[in-house]
Write a protein that holds these residues in place. Structure first.
Motif: not given
Length: 262
Positions: A30-44, A46-57
């Motif tokens: 699972i690759t999750a994108a969000d413009k807010f770093e705090a939201s990305r870090e929380r998902a990473k 709590n859930i262990g998913v891959c995160v990115t700031a790039d919606n296209k990824e």
């Protein structure tokens, strides 16, 4: 199978957790994108998913869950449309009011789109989700999506024309049920129970009643009659509720949910 997610808010997190906890996908798939770093870090965290700031990824995966506010859809869809088209990605939406036609307008009518409407109970794995797939999505792909949705509740396929009507039944109704539990808890507190006891007893009574309806297959009215001993105190309670328009108030409130959508 790889899942991309745009938006790491409450609903998206509940969906990802349901999918991972039910072992339908590994977190690294699972690759999750969000413009807010705090939201990305929380998902990473709590859930262990891959995160990115790039919606296209995120859009470059097999399935893309878009979990953002409805007003943000046009800009995001325009941003990712080339990636989605090149990859053959299935777009999975959860925004009320964003129709298949509106998605097609931005990404093209030949793109695979599945429109769903889960409710907030996804956060405890007990959502009910209406599902509509466009004609480009194969039966096998719909089956796959239904399996993922099963990770955070139950799902039912509907015609898109029914989606506005389902909003008060599933989407908005938790607010009404929370009000019922709160009213019951107030009644219990009036009888001297602590607030913790009052809320716990009331919530469990609602949960147990719902389970009886789902598991027995009996009509709610039949179960109501089963509880109401002739000449007893429960039938008196029902009489009082009817006198104050309980049933009619619920139906009127549900109708009000869809009046602005028609």
């Amino acid at each position: 199978m790889k899942l991309g997610v745009i938006g790491c808010g409450l609903m998206a997190s509940a969906i990802m957790e349901g999918i991972v906890n039910n072992k339908l996908m590994n977190p690294e798939d699972i690759t999750a994108a969000d413009k807010f770093e705090a939201s990305r870090e929380r998902a990473k965290k709590n859930i262990g998913v891959c995160v990115t700031a790039d919606n296209k990824e995120a859009a470059g995966q097999d399935i893309l869950l878009i979990a953002i506010q409805p007003e943000l859809y046009p800009a995001v869809l325009e941003e990712i449309k080339e990636t989605v088209r090149a990859n053959g990605t299935i777009i999975w939406t959860i925004a009320a009011g964003v129709t298949l036609a509106e998605v097609h307008q931005h990404v093209g009518s030949d793109v695979k789109v599945v429109r769903t409407m889960p409710n907030t109970c996804a956060t405890v794995g007990a959502a009910v989700t209406a599902v509509v797939a466009n004609d480009n999505v194969t039966e096998e792909e719909v089956h796959t999506l239904m399996g993922l949705i099963g990770g955070f509740g139950i799902a039912e396929q509907l015609d898109e024309s029914k989606l506005n009507g389902i909003i008060p039944v599933t989407g908005s109704s938790p607010a009404m049920v929370f009000m019922l539990i709160d009213a019951m808890a107030n009644g219990a507190a009036r009888e001297g129970f602590t607030w913790d006891q009052a809320v716990k007893f009331s919530a469990q009574a609602v949960k147990g009643s719902a389970e009886m309806v789902l598991k027995s297959g009996r009509h709610p009215a039949a179960l109501q009659n089963q509880v109401c001993t002739p000449g007893g105190i429960t039938i008196e309670m029902v009489k009082r509720l009817e006198a104050f328009g309980f049933r009619n108030a619920v139906m009127e409130a549900m109708q009000a949910c869809t009046e602005d959508l028609d």
